[in-house]
Design a protein around this motif. Structure first.
Motif, mmCIF file in Angstrom:
data_model
loop_
_atom_site.group_PDB
_atom_site.id
_atom_site.type_symbol
_atom_site.label_atom_id
_atom_site.label_comp_id
_atom_site.label_asym_id
_atom_site.label_seq_id
_atom_site.Cartn_x
_atom_site.Cartn_y
_atom_site.Cartn_z
ATOM 1 N N LEU A 1 20.680 59.374 41.916
ATOM 2 C CA LEU A 1 21.224 59.929 43.219
ATOM 3 C C LEU A 1 20.202 59.609 44.252
ATOM 4 N N GLU A 2 19.221 58.678 43.799
ATOM 5 C CA GLU A 2 17.911 58.665 44.991
ATOM 6 C C GLU A 2 18.569 57.947 46.025
ATOM 7 N N GLU A 3 19.488 57.043 45.930
ATOM 8 C CA GLU A 3 19.512 56.039 47.198
ATOM 9 C C GLU A 3 21.212 56.074 47.386
ATOM 10 N N LYS A 4 21.603 55.502 48.675
ATOM 11 C CA LYS A 4 22.957 55.271 49.036
ATOM 12 C C LYS A 4 23.422 53.940 48.280
ATOM 13 N N PRO A 5 24.630 53.865 47.552
ATOM 14 C CA PRO A 5 24.837 52.592 46.764
ATOM 15 C C PRO A 5 24.870 51.326 47.715
ATOM 16 N N LYS A 6 24.757 50.128 47.374
ATOM 17 C CA LYS A 6 24.585 49.011 48.077
ATOM 18 C C LYS A 6 25.429 47.945 47.216
ATOM 19 N N ILE A 7 26.190 46.956 48.067
ATOM 20 C CA ILE A 7 27.018 46.047 47.340
ATOM 21 C C ILE A 7 25.972 44.890 46.916
ATOM 22 N N MET A 8 26.220 44.193 45.841
ATOM 23 C CA MET A 8 25.457 43.126 45.462
ATOM 24 C C MET A 8 26.557 42.285 44.846
ATOM 25 N N ALA A 9 26.718 41.026 44.993
ATOM 26 C CA ALA A 9 27.700 39.886 44.505
ATOM 27 C C ALA A 9 27.057 39.261 43.392
ATOM 28 N N SER A 10 27.472 38.980 42.244
ATOM 29 C CA SER A 10 27.196 38.248 41.220
ATOM 30 C C SER A 10 28.142 37.349 40.716
ATOM 31 N N LEU A 11 27.720 36.208 40.288
ATOM 32 C CA LEU A 11 28.706 35.155 39.628
ATOM 33 C C LEU A 11 28.473 35.336 38.279
ATOM 34 N N VAL A 12 29.249 35.601 37.333
ATOM 35 C CA VAL A 12 29.699 35.847 35.939
ATOM 36 C C VAL A 12 30.605 34.677 35.459
ATOM 37 N N TYR A 13 30.095 33.974 34.081
ATOM 38 C CA TYR A 13 30.884 33.066 33.730
ATOM 39 C C TYR A 13 31.746 33.860 32.420
ATOM 40 N N HIS A 14 33.042 33.264 32.541
ATOM 41 C CA HIS A 14 34.068 33.875 31.271
ATOM 42 C C HIS A 14 34.802 32.743 30.675
ATOM 43 N N GLN A 15 34.475 32.342 29.578
ATOM 44 C CA GLN A 15 35.181 31.452 28.818
ATOM 45 C C GLN A 15 36.635 31.628 28.610
ATOM 46 N N VAL A 16 37.422 30.552 28.995
ATOM 47 C CA VAL A 16 38.957 30.416 28.656
ATOM 48 C C VAL A 16 39.199 30.277 27.157
ATOM 49 N N THR A 17 40.039 31.153 26.648
ATOM 50 C CA THR A 17 40.023 31.074 25.317
ATOM 51 C C THR A 17 41.685 30.971 24.783
ATOM 52 N N ALA B 1 46.137 31.365 26.435
ATOM 53 C CA ALA B 1 47.024 31.946 27.410
ATOM 54 C C ALA B 1 48.498 32.008 26.858
ATOM 55 N N ASP B 2 49.392 32.779 27.529
ATOM 56 C CA ASP B 2 50.676 32.820 27.186
ATOM 57 C C ASP B 2 51.426 32.894 28.346
ATOM 58 N N GLU B 3 52.781 33.320 28.104
ATOM 59 C CA GLU B 3 53.907 33.418 29.468
ATOM 60 C C GLU B 3 53.457 34.550 30.104
ATOM 61 N N GLN B 4 52.536 35.643 29.751
ATOM 62 C CA GLN B 4 52.133 36.562 30.481
ATOM 63 C C GLN B 4 50.757 36.501 31.184
ATOM 64 N N ASP B 5 49.669 36.165 30.183
ATOM 65 C CA ASP B 5 48.466 36.396 30.668
ATOM 66 C C ASP B 5 47.418 35.204 30.308
ATOM 67 N N LEU B 6 46.391 35.184 30.930
ATOM 68 C CA LEU B 6 45.283 34.180 30.873
ATOM 69 C C LEU B 6 44.295 35.055 29.870
ATOM 70 N N LEU B 7 43.828 34.397 28.739
ATOM 71 C CA LEU B 7 42.882 35.313 27.966
ATOM 72 C C LEU B 7 41.493 34.700 28.321
ATOM 73 N N VAL B 8 40.317 35.435 28.312
ATOM 74 C CA VAL B 8 39.102 35.075 28.586
ATOM 75 C C VAL B 8 38.130 36.126 27.946
ATOM 76 N N ASN B 9 37.098 35.622 27.409
ATOM 77 C CA ASN B 9 36.033 36.374 26.870
ATOM 78 C C ASN B 9 35.328 37.295 27.931
#
Length: 510
Positions: free
Chosen positions: A362-378, A380-388
């Motif tokens: 609770l020591e500070e006001k939250p700040k926004i940080m943007a991060s790039l994260v990779y997720h492997q495509v494993t 898919a079906d007629e509903q969703d894409l599945l990733v790790n």
């Protein structure tokens, strides 16, 4: 009998009266255990021993002996073959009994040394029996392609870094304890330790080992947010580990329903370091291999698996600037069309930009940080894409990325050039240790040649006893980067990687 006793006394007088230069040369050649005994002979010997140990040392060696006990003894004999007072030990095995490895190491180095033992996707470095560079993956496919064979190997890394205090700080998650709470506690535990031993709030370096749980990613992002830019952070996000702190005689057993999340080796500057002592420096560099393609989307509907380990995500998405929601098959068709019907040969990933609010307690006001994260495509079906992986939210933007050998080769050359430049700095640093965290899909088979990921060390410091491990997700920040695209995206953090090699270089100036 009297004559024999007199001769022994004369021998001792001769030994203890050796001049310091000769004594220095003799003691320098002793293995670690004999050296420790020699330092207790008298004040003169202890003084010479301390002079020998005024220089830092970091030594790695691996063995591929299929017998775990014998392999452990081989690497211990190798790294302890010269004088050293271990400040920390890292042991990595491709499979096997971590508790057995921890016990064997503790018996040889003592109960006051912090130790981390982890199971990894493979190891690389120099072999204990011949000092030749090489790599061992934990599983390899036979020549006929019909079966997978397990390969055992163990890598041991021991470090002595005068002027640096080292300790293990773990993250243990109790049942129903939130990632936010344990992340806050981890940051505060690190700050408190560093404050006591260093008088500062931030460590010089963190080496992290994680488990494959939902909790690792948000905690690592919080750590990236909380630590100042000068703190080097490297490691292996996904694996298994045991740890022993310096004040514990053995591995601490978990309570029922508790789970391991992370363990960090914390390197903090000793506030009692003498003014005459040299200074330890930590540097990091990265060889990337991921290349973006012109396929951009916005996550529409996201569902995360509830399994405690090996998390995965199901999602639908919209193309950039379009209203239509695409199901998994449609997204996969987009990628497949772009790649000429060779989607699985190219191993596609989603590079997701995650904009999140972070704070510590609770020591500070939250700040926004943007991060790039990779997720492997494993899949898919007629509903969703599945990733790790997990931590993808509705509204997150993502782009398709592919591993690119040309990018990896160019990046590897840039890292080698960076290491070469270290040697030409005005303060003339002496490189005393190196460790590399390599994506599990890299290695000899990816480059089509041997020891490519080792080459920055081999080309610049051929005598350096470095080590490294293959990871399923590499941790690395405060990194040297070489290409223009990276520099344009300075507002987007990259702490977690795939298909990369993250290099840690430890050097010393007088």
């Amino acid at each position: 009998m009297i004559k024999g006793t007199s001769e022994k006394k004369i021998d001792m007088v001769l030994i203890t009266s050796l001049n310091d230069d000769l004594l220095h040369n003799i003691l320098l050649r002793l293995p670690a255990k004999s050296f420790a005994f020699a330092s207790c002979v008298n004040r003169s010997w202890n003084s010479v021993c301390n002079r020998i140990l005024s220089r830092p040392k970091m030594v790695s060696a691996f063995s591929r002996n299929p017998n775990q006990t014998r392999a452990g003894e081989e690497v211990l004999d190798k790294v302890l073959s010269e004088p050293i007072r271990p400040d920390f030990v890292i042991a990595n095995i491709t499979y096997g009994n971590m508790e057995e490895a921890l016990t064997l190491i503790t018996e040889r180095v003592g109960s006051r040394v912090p130790i981390i033992v982890s199971v990894v996707a493979g190891i690389l470095g120099k072999e204990a029996c011949n000092d030749n560079p090489g790599e061992v993956k934990n599983h390899v496919t036979t020549d006929d392609g019909l079966s997978v064979v397990a390969n055992f190997a163990i890598l041991l890394t021991i470090g002595y870094l005068p002027g640096i205090k080292v300790e293990v700080v773990p993250v243990i998650q109790a049942k129903r304890e939130s990632e936010a709470d344990i992340g806050d506690k981890f940051v505060m535990d690190i700050r408190n330790y560093v404050s006591v031993v260093s008088g500062h709030a931030a460590p010089a370096c963190l080496i992290l080992f994680g488990e494959d749980t939902h909790a690792t990613e948000p905690i690592l992002h919080k750590l990236d947010y909380a630590m100042p830019a000068e703190t080097i952070i490297v490691g292996d996000q996904i694996g298994e580990f045991l740890h022993k702190c310096g004040n514990e005689p053995r591995n601490v057993q978990l309570h029922k329903d508790d789970s391991r999340v992370l363990a960090g080796l914390i390197f903090a500057r000793d506030k009692h370091r003498t003014a005459q002592a040299g200074k330890i420096h930590f540097d990091a560099a990265i060889s990337r291999a991921m290349s973006s393609v012109d396929l951009r989307y916005k996550a529409a509907n996201v569902r995360v698996s509830r399994r405690p380990r090996c998390p995965s995500t199901l999602l639908t998405a919209k193309r950039g600037g379009e209203a239509e929601v695409l199901n998994g098959d449609q997204i996969l068709d987009d990628i497949n069309d772009f790649l000429g019907n060779q989607i699985w040969e190219n191993d596609p990933y989603l590079g997701v930009i995650k904009r999140r609010k972070y704070s510590v307690g609770l020591e500070e006001k939250p700040k926004i940080m943007a991060s790039l994260v990779y997720h492997q495509v494993t899949g898919a079906d007629e509903q969703d894409l599945l990733v790790n992986g997990a931590e993808i939210r509705t509204g997150d933007y993502f782009q398709v990325y592919l591993p690119d050998l040309n990018v990896a080769e160019a990046s590897l050359n840039a890292v080698s050039s960076h290491l070469r430049n270290l040697k030409s700095k005005p303060n003339k640093p002496e490189v005393v240790g190196g460790f590399v965290f390599v994506g599990s899909r890299r290695g000899d088979s990816f480059f089509g040649r041997q020891n490519a990921d080792c080459s920055p060390f081999l080309e610049n410091f051929p005598e350096l006893p470095f080590g490294g491990i293959f990871c399923n997700s590499e941790i690395g920040r405060s990194l040297f980067v070489e290409d223009g695209e990276e520099k344009k995206e300075v507002s987007i953090r990259r702490c977690l990687h795939v298909y990369s090699s993250v290099y840690l270089i430890v050097s010393y100036t007088f």
